[in-house]
Design a protein around this motif. Structure first.
Motif, short mmCIF file in Angstrom:
data_model
loop_
_atom_site.label_atom_id
_atom_site.label_comp_id
_atom_site.label_asym_id
_atom_site.label_seq_id
_atom_site.Cartn_x
_atom_site.Cartn_y
_atom_site.Cartn_z
N VAL A 1 45.46 15.41 -58.50
CA VAL A 1 45.64 13.94 -58.56
C VAL A 1 44.80 13.67 -59.87
O VAL A 1 43.46 13.56 -59.67
N PRO A 2 45.52 12.96 -60.56
CA PRO A 2 44.80 12.31 -61.59
C PRO A 2 44.32 10.79 -61.21
O PRO A 2 44.78 10.13 -60.37
N GLY A 3 43.51 10.37 -62.06
CA GLY A 3 42.68 8.79 -61.81
C GLY A 3 42.55 8.29 -63.37
O GLY A 3 42.38 9.05 -64.06
N GLU B 1 38.48 -4.10 -71.84
CA GLU B 1 38.37 -3.41 -73.21
C GLU B 1 38.66 -1.91 -73.12
O GLU B 1 39.19 -1.57 -74.44
N TYR B 2 38.45 -1.20 -72.17
CA TYR B 2 38.16 0.24 -72.36
C TYR B 2 39.13 0.50 -71.29
O TYR B 2 39.50 0.06 -70.13
N ALA B 3 39.41 2.16 -71.46
CA ALA B 3 40.27 2.93 -70.32
C ALA B 3 39.81 4.04 -70.45
O ALA B 3 39.82 5.17 -71.44
N VAL B 4 39.64 4.54 -69.14
CA VAL B 4 39.04 5.85 -68.99
C VAL B 4 39.81 6.69 -68.26
O VAL B 4 40.18 6.44 -66.91
N PHE B 5 40.08 8.01 -68.32
CA PHE B 5 41.13 9.00 -67.66
C PHE B 5 40.25 10.01 -67.23
O PHE B 5 39.41 10.67 -67.97
N SER C 1 47.79 13.62 -69.76
CA SER C 1 49.20 13.09 -70.20
C SER C 1 49.18 11.72 -70.08
O SER C 1 49.77 10.76 -70.89
N ASN C 2 48.43 10.86 -68.96
CA ASN C 2 48.33 9.58 -68.76
C ASN C 2 47.71 8.82 -69.95
O ASN C 2 48.00 7.69 -70.46
N MET C 3 46.71 9.59 -70.31
CA MET C 3 45.97 9.12 -71.63
C MET C 3 46.96 8.83 -72.63
O MET C 3 46.77 7.90 -73.45
N LEU C 4 47.56 10.04 -72.99
CA LEU C 4 48.43 9.84 -74.30
C LEU C 4 49.70 8.82 -74.05
O LEU C 4 50.00 8.05 -75.01
N GLU D 1 54.20 8.69 -76.18
CA GLU D 1 55.16 8.97 -75.09
C GLU D 1 55.68 10.27 -75.26
O GLU D 1 55.61 10.92 -74.14
N TYR D 2 56.06 10.73 -76.42
CA TYR D 2 56.86 12.27 -76.52
C TYR D 2 55.75 13.24 -76.02
O TYR D 2 55.95 14.06 -75.11
N HIS D 3 54.62 13.21 -76.43
CA HIS D 3 53.54 14.12 -76.14
C HIS D 3 53.05 13.83 -74.58
O HIS D 3 52.78 15.04 -73.92
N SER D 4 52.97 12.96 -74.30
CA SER D 4 52.62 12.64 -72.72
C SER D 4 53.74 13.16 -71.88
O SER D 4 53.22 13.92 -70.79
N ASN D 5 54.86 12.91 -72.20
CA ASN D 5 55.97 13.45 -71.19
C ASN D 5 56.20 14.98 -71.32
O ASN D 5 56.15 15.80 -70.34
N MET D 6 56.10 15.45 -72.58
CA MET D 6 55.93 17.05 -72.76
C MET D 6 54.90 17.77 -71.91
O MET D 6 55.19 18.91 -71.31
N ILE D 7 53.81 17.03 -71.99
CA ILE D 7 52.71 17.85 -71.05
C ILE D 7 52.85 17.61 -69.81
O ILE D 7 52.84 18.61 -68.91
N SER D 8 53.22 16.33 -69.22
CA SER D 8 53.51 16.33 -67.67
C SER D 8 54.75 17.06 -67.15
O SER D 8 54.57 17.72 -66.19
#
Length: 375
Positions: free
Chosen positions: A280-282, A288-292, A319-322, A328-335
């Motif tokens: 489970v990812p979070g 201002e910031y995003a932490v994965f 993947s969510n970070m990407l 989007e392309y790299h995110s979908n490729m990994i997930s």
């Protein structure tokens, strides 16, 4: 991207428009940012964190992901934590705005400071909203399949305010802080999230029957914000009943919003419904910031160096970070590759009932990124 519904908030005179500044939607084009490398702050953390980060770097390298990591090490367990190092991490975040982090383990021993470095980092960055999307993985059967729910947790106050003292010998007072401003902010985040993601219902989880003032204020703020979103169904549930209902009938839930401690408990309970902390990812957001990160934060110290940790959650988080970075392309490729490995059922780590190593899993993911990679 600016706050999701800043206009509505301004009209209501309820909240500042920055409350969701960093949270970005999924529809942004990836083409604009794929030409240059994105800088990301990395904190491997404790336990199997460094091994999981190595897995991420291996997959990113194989997939040609245009990201460069600024890696920092912060650990109370290994005595590598200091205010100077914490400040360096914050400086890196000020530049990158995005981080991928492992679990920074908090020792139980009191050494003169009640606030852990993990808590201090979240406060310095004002990471008020923790989001854990609990979703069943196709191909991995659990007691409840086809689950899809989101837990949103306020994580800058509540029981984790680090305000404890011994009033008289043998009597400890531990203060739980609930404020109108932060309760409104997290409630608005939850309803904006539900609106943006096409979710139908938000459930506020509380214990206002006992903590009538503290949780009562949180609940009242949620009700006030709910009135601004007539298209989203709103209900409430007491925390102990919520835990039972999650085990008996989790399908009734969509988006849940709650104070700090309840969110920590429910995150872990819900993760157990779909396979555990390893799947489970979070993510955590400020204006201002995003932490994965991992959805259920466990260092899994007993697995260190044994090559048995499940990298699924960290890879899905990466993947969510990407996606957040508009890649989007790299995110979908990994997930997609991770989900293909899980669905195939041939390569599974011990926590999922298999015998595969971390390295086996990573290799299988890479093979599914590019079927002929390394051949």
């Amino acid at each position: 991207m600016a706050a999701l519904s800043a206009g509505r908030a301004a009209a209501a005179g309820l909240l500042r428009a920055q409350s969701l500044g960093v949270w970005r939607g999924l529809g942004t084009s990836a083409a604009l940012l794929q030409q240059a490398q994105a800088k990301v702050t990395m904190l491997p953390g404790d336990g199997v964190g460094p091994e999981l980060m190595h897995a991420v770097k291996e997959v990113f390298k194989a997939g040609g992901v245009p990201v460069v990591f600024d890696e920092h090490h912060l650990s109370e367990v290994q005595n590598t934590a200091s205010e100077e190092k914490l400040d360096r991490v914050v400086d890196s975040m000020k530049e990158s705005k995005v981080a991928l982090i492992g679990k920074i383990h908090t020792p139980m021993e009191y050494k003169g400071d009640l606030a852990s470095y993990d808590m201090r980092l979240r406060r310095k960055l004002d990471l008020f909203a923790n989001v854990v999307h609990v979703k069943s993985l196709p191909g991995y059967q659990t007691r409840h399949n086809n689950l899809d729910l989101v837990i949103i947790r306020e994580q800058t106050e509540g029981e984790y305010s680090s305000l404890e003292h011994e009033s008289v010998k043998g009597v400890i007072e531990c203060l739980k802080i609930i404020t109108r401003a932060k309760s409104q902010r997290i409630a608005k985040f939850a309803f904006d999230y539900a609106t943006k993601k096409g979710r139908a219902k938000v459930t506020a989880v509380h214990k206002a029957n006992i903590m009538k003032l503290g949780d009562g204020l949180f609940l009242q703020c949620c009700k006030e914000v709910a009135e601004l979103y007539p298209k989203i169904k709103f209900d409430t549930m007491i925390i102990d009943n919520c835990c039972m209902q999650l085990v008996q009938n989790p399908y009734q839930f969509d988006v849940l919003v709650m104070p700090n401690l309840y969110g920590n408990i429910v995150d872990n309970l819900a993760a157990g419904l779909v396979g555990g902390a390893g799947v489970v990812p979070g993510e955590s957001y400020s204006a201002e910031y995003a932490v994965f990160e991992l959805g259920a934060r466990h260092p899994f110290a007993q697995a260190v160096g044994r090559n048995i940790a499940n990298p699924t959650a960290m890879l899905l988080s990466a993947s969510n970070m990407l996606r957040h970075l508009n890649l989007e392309y790299h995110s979908n490729m990994i997930s997609d590759a991770v989900k293909k490995v899980i669905k195939g059922g041939k390569v599974r780590t011990r926590d999922l009932g298999g015998y595969s190593t971390t390295s086996d899993f990573v290799k299988s993911v890479i093979d599914n990124l590019h079927p002929h990679y390394g051949a």
